[in-house]
Design a protein around this motif. Structure first.
Motif, PDB file in Angstrom:
ATOM      1  N   GLY A   1       0.572  -1.301  -0.004  1.00 35.76           N
ATOM      2  CA  GLY A   1       0.172   0.010  -0.036  1.00 35.76           C
ATOM      3  C   GLY A   1       0.795   1.237  -0.013  1.00 35.76           C
ATOM      4  N   MET A   2       2.350   1.435  -0.070  1.00 36.32           N
ATOM      5  CA  MET A   2       2.793   2.267  -0.373  1.00 36.32           C
ATOM      6  C   MET A   2       2.741   3.014  -1.470  1.00 36.32           C
ATOM      7  SD  MET A   2       6.806   2.777   1.199  1.00 36.32           S
ATOM      8  CE  MET A   2       7.749   4.360   1.147  1.00 36.32           C
ATOM      9  N   THR A   3       2.610   4.442  -1.513  1.00 42.25           N
ATOM     10  CA  THR A   3       2.665   5.335  -2.753  1.00 42.25           C
ATOM     11  C   THR A   3       4.178   5.494  -3.227  1.00 42.25           C
ATOM     12  OG1 THR A   3       2.514   7.417  -1.758  1.00 42.25           O
ATOM     13  CG2 THR A   3       0.365   6.231  -1.993  1.00 42.25           C
ATOM     14  N   ARG A   4       3.961   6.063  -4.639  1.00 35.83           N
ATOM     15  CA  ARG A   4       5.184   6.444  -5.417  1.00 35.83           C
ATOM     16  C   ARG A   4       5.771   7.838  -4.580  1.00 35.83           C
ATOM     17  NH1 ARG A   4       6.626   6.139 -10.903  1.00 35.83           N
ATOM     18  NH2 ARG A   4       4.516   5.307 -11.179  1.00 35.83           N
ATOM     19  N   GLU A   5       5.004   8.733  -4.171  1.00 36.91           N
ATOM     20  CA  GLU A   5       5.136   9.771  -3.485  1.00 36.91           C
ATOM     21  C   GLU A   5       5.986   9.590  -2.112  1.00 36.91           C
ATOM     22  OE1 GLU A   5       2.365  10.614  -6.623  1.00 36.91           O
ATOM     23  OE2 GLU A   5       2.158   9.267  -4.892  1.00 36.91           O
ATOM     24  N   GLU A   6       5.396   8.419  -1.375  1.00 29.05           N
ATOM     25  CA  GLU A   6       5.807   8.407  -0.068  1.00 29.05           C
ATOM     26  C   GLU A   6       7.443   7.653  -0.215  1.00 29.05           C
ATOM     27  OE1 GLU A   6       1.959   7.293   2.497  1.00 29.05           O
ATOM     28  OE2 GLU A   6       2.941   5.811   1.323  1.00 29.05           O
ATOM     29  N   ALA A   7       7.450   6.899  -1.409  1.00 28.84           N
ATOM     30  CA  ALA A   7       8.623   6.347  -1.729  1.00 28.84           C
ATOM     31  C   ALA A   7       9.793   7.414  -1.933  1.00 28.84           C
ATOM     32  CB  ALA A   7       8.678   5.376  -2.679  1.00 28.84           C
TER      33      ALA A   7
ATOM     34  N   PHE B   1       7.468  17.192  -8.798  1.00 33.08           N
ATOM     35  CA  PHE B   1       6.843  15.484  -9.064  1.00 33.08           C
ATOM     36  C   PHE B   1       6.750  15.150 -10.339  1.00 33.08           C
ATOM     37  CE2 PHE B   1       5.589  17.413  -4.994  1.00 33.08           C
ATOM     38  CZ  PHE B   1       5.816  16.614  -3.846  1.00 33.08           C
ATOM     39  N   PRO B   2       7.682  14.551 -10.973  1.00 29.95           N
ATOM     40  CA  PRO B   2       7.648  14.208 -12.462  1.00 29.95           C
ATOM     41  C   PRO B   2       6.210  13.483 -12.898  1.00 29.95           C
ATOM     42  CG  PRO B   2       9.799  13.714 -11.424  1.00 29.95           C
ATOM     43  CD  PRO B   2       8.588  14.039 -10.453  1.00 29.95           C
ATOM     44  N   ASP B   3       5.771  13.025 -11.939  1.00 29.20           N
ATOM     45  CA  ASP B   3       4.559  12.046 -12.416  1.00 29.20           C
ATOM     46  C   ASP B   3       3.284  12.856 -12.195  1.00 29.20           C
ATOM     47  OD1 ASP B   3       5.986   9.914 -13.363  1.00 29.20           O
ATOM     48  OD2 ASP B   3       6.379   9.208 -11.222  1.00 29.20           O
ATOM     49  N   GLY B   4       3.377  14.175 -11.672  1.00 31.53           N
ATOM     50  CA  GLY B   4       2.150  14.939 -11.464  1.00 31.53           C
ATOM     51  C   GLY B   4       1.735  15.176 -10.187  1.00 31.53           C
ATOM     52  N   MET B   5       0.621  15.925  -9.801  1.00 34.89           N
ATOM     53  CA  MET B   5       0.624  16.306  -8.517  1.00 34.89           C
ATOM     54  C   MET B   5       0.242  15.162  -7.513  1.00 34.89           C
ATOM     55  SD  MET B   5      -2.684  18.872  -7.490  1.00 34.89           S
ATOM     56  CE  MET B   5      -2.045  20.310  -8.832  1.00 34.89           C
ATOM     57  N   PRO B   6       0.728  15.180  -6.399  1.00 33.99           N
ATOM     58  CA  PRO B   6       0.239  14.048  -5.542  1.00 33.99           C
ATOM     59  C   PRO B   6      -0.916  13.978  -4.737  1.00 33.99           C
ATOM     60  CG  PRO B   6       1.838  15.654  -4.378  1.00 33.99           C
ATOM     61  CD  PRO B   6       1.727  16.128  -5.864  1.00 33.99           C
ATOM     62  N   ASP B   7      -1.417  13.296  -3.952  1.00 31.88           N
ATOM     63  CA  ASP B   7      -2.458  13.115  -3.145  1.00 31.88           C
ATOM     64  C   ASP B   7      -2.500  13.958  -2.066  1.00 31.88           C
ATOM     65  OD1 ASP B   7      -3.709  11.288  -5.297  1.00 31.88           O
ATOM     66  OD2 ASP B   7      -3.324   9.773  -4.376  1.00 31.88           O
ATOM     67  N   LYS B   8      -1.462  14.400  -1.429  1.00 34.60           N
ATOM     68  CA  LYS B   8      -1.325  14.932  -0.152  1.00 34.60           C
ATOM     69  C   LYS B   8       0.023  15.558  -0.168  1.00 34.60           C
ATOM     70  CE  LYS B   8      -0.265  10.836   2.454  1.00 34.60           C
ATOM     71  NZ  LYS B   8      -0.627   9.955   3.716  1.00 34.60           N
ATOM     72  N   CYS B   9       0.338  16.688   0.974  1.00 32.92           N
ATOM     73  CA  CYS B   9       1.485  16.913   1.122  1.00 32.92           C
ATOM     74  C   CYS B   9       2.394  16.056   1.557  1.00 32.92           C
ATOM     75  CB  CYS B   9       1.238  18.488   2.079  1.00 32.92           C
ATOM     76  SG  CYS B   9       2.853  19.068   2.430  1.00 32.92           S
TER      77      CYS B   9
END
Length: 420
Positions: free
Chosen positions: A251-257, A385-393
């Motif tokens: 369940g870990m997101t790309r942004e968290e990684a 963020f190269p892949d676009g806007m994340p879901d949260k800060c």
């Protein structure tokens, strides 16, 4: 009077018997029980080696599937060599016909000669009285010889009938003795089967007694070879890849990684032994929280990658790996996305139309970034963020998260259609 008949051994039966003889001959000389067509097999047999015993068991088991063939070969020859059947001369060291059979064949040849002589005689006879008189004695002698021969052949026929009856009785006795003789072999095979089962269990117990790390090493050497197996950078990349896939599956997101990569590499370098210990502890904790048996998962994966077909696939993937790259394979080309917004260049003073144009470009960029169609840069912290806007800060700022949520909602297809 009829009795039980011994089946005649076929060519296939003989092949089975020869195969058994060859196997026993190899074992008696200490050679490995391999067939002629087998390749890459050991030369000598090791009775303490589980794999050698399994190979021997398979050969014996294969021959045992055709045990009737051995019965027919041995039983058939037992009938042939029985002296009472008068088929083979028991006084010779080699296989030869019995004297009675030889005498019978000679009698047949003699009868053929007599018939030929009589036929020639009648063909050549003429009306000459003197010549006929001279040959009368020869004719009488030929007839007498024929009568004697026929009497002898009748005697041979009677003797052959009695011999055939005795042969049947002895064949039945030979078959009974053969079954009694093969019973110890069946018992020995049963004991061998049990021993193979015990050795397999012992081997499995010994295998599991070795540490998991020690059991991974043989697979590494077989799959990659010593050089790649000992390449620390390659091992770094593959471990990091698998660790990423594990947390992604959990369940870990790309942004968290990405955030954790920046956080980790901004800190001082740790000590490998201690960090590996931390990996083991945190992996165990993750598995406990996720309801996963880490040891069972490791055993399952080690068994999967040891399958020959899987080893071939892994080798092919390694061979296709791009050189000097941490990636396990060539990176897929990203989908073409809309370019980042350009710069609005004006000369002189900035009027309202120019400002409106800049706002429109910025709003369009924000909407596309919210939909993941282009990269995005946070105006607050400056993180890209190269892949676009994340879901949260990424820094836990609730105000930024609220703005992100607002922009994503405004850019959604439902909002564009006027839906709430």
């Amino acid at each position: 009077m009829t009795g039980m008949k011994m089946a005649l051994a076929s060519d296939e039966d003989m092949e089975v018997a020869y195969e058994l003889c060859g196997l026993l001959d190899n074992l008696s000389r200490g050679y490995y029980p391999a067939k002629e067509e087998d390749a890459d097999t050991p030369t000598f047999f090791d009775e303490d080696d589980t794999e050698h015993l399994q190979a021997l068991h398979k050969r014996i088991e294969k021959i045992a599937e055709s045990s009737g063939a051995v019965h027919r070969v041995v039983g058939g020859f037992s009938c042939m060599r029985n002296p009472a059947n008068e088929l083979i001369d028991p006084t010779q060291d080699v296989v030869e016909f019995h004297p009675s059979i030889i005498a019978g064949r000679e009698a047949v040849e003699k009868l053929a000669q007599i018939r030929a002589t009589i036929a020639a005689y009648y063909e050549k006879q003429d009306d000459d009285t003197g010549r006929r008189a001279a040959t009368q004695s020869t004719e009488v002698q030929l007839v007498n010889d024929l009568l004697v021969l026929l009497n002898n052949m009748d005697g041979l026929a009677v003797s052959a009938g009695a011999d055939a009856h005795r042969a049947i009785e002895r064949a039945q006795l030979a078959e009974s003795r053969l079954e009694s003789a093969t019973q110890p072999l069946d018992e020995q095979m049963a004991r061998l089967n049990q021993r193979v089962i015990e050795l397999n269990a012992e081997n499995e117990a010994l295998r599991k007694a070795l540490p998991f790390q020690a059991r991974v090493r043989p697979w590494m050497l077989e799959c990659f070879g010593a050089e790649i197996a000992a390449d620390r950078m390659e091992r770094n990349h593959r471990f990091y890849e698998e660790a990423g896939e594990a947390v992604q599956a959990n369940g870990m997101t790309r942004e968290e990684a990405h955030a954790l990569v920046d956080y980790t590499w901004d800190r001082p370098v740790g000590e490998l032994h201690q960090e590996v210990g931390g990996v083991m502890v945190t992996l165990a904790a993750l598995c406990l929280a996720s309801g996963v048996d880490m040891h069972a998962a490791g055993e399952t994966e080690l068994a999967r990658i040891n399958v020959p077909e899987t080893v071939v696939k892994i080798r092919a993937k390694q061979a296709a790996k791009p050189k000097h790259s941490p990636l396990p394979e060539a990176a897929a080309q990203p989908d073409e996305r809309a370019p980042l917004p350009g710069v609005v260049v004006v000369s002189g003073s900035v009027d309202e139309s120019t400002i409106a144009q800049m706002d429109a470009v910025t709003d369009d960029w924000t909407a596309r970034a919210a939909r993941g169609e282009c990269g995005w840069i946070c105006a607050d912290c400056g993180q890209s963020f190269p892949d676009g806007m994340p879901d949260k800060c990424m820094h836990g700022n609730q105000r930024c998260t609220d703005i992100i949520t607002r922009d994503k909602r405004a850019a959604s297809p439902q909002s564009a259609k006027g839906n709430p």
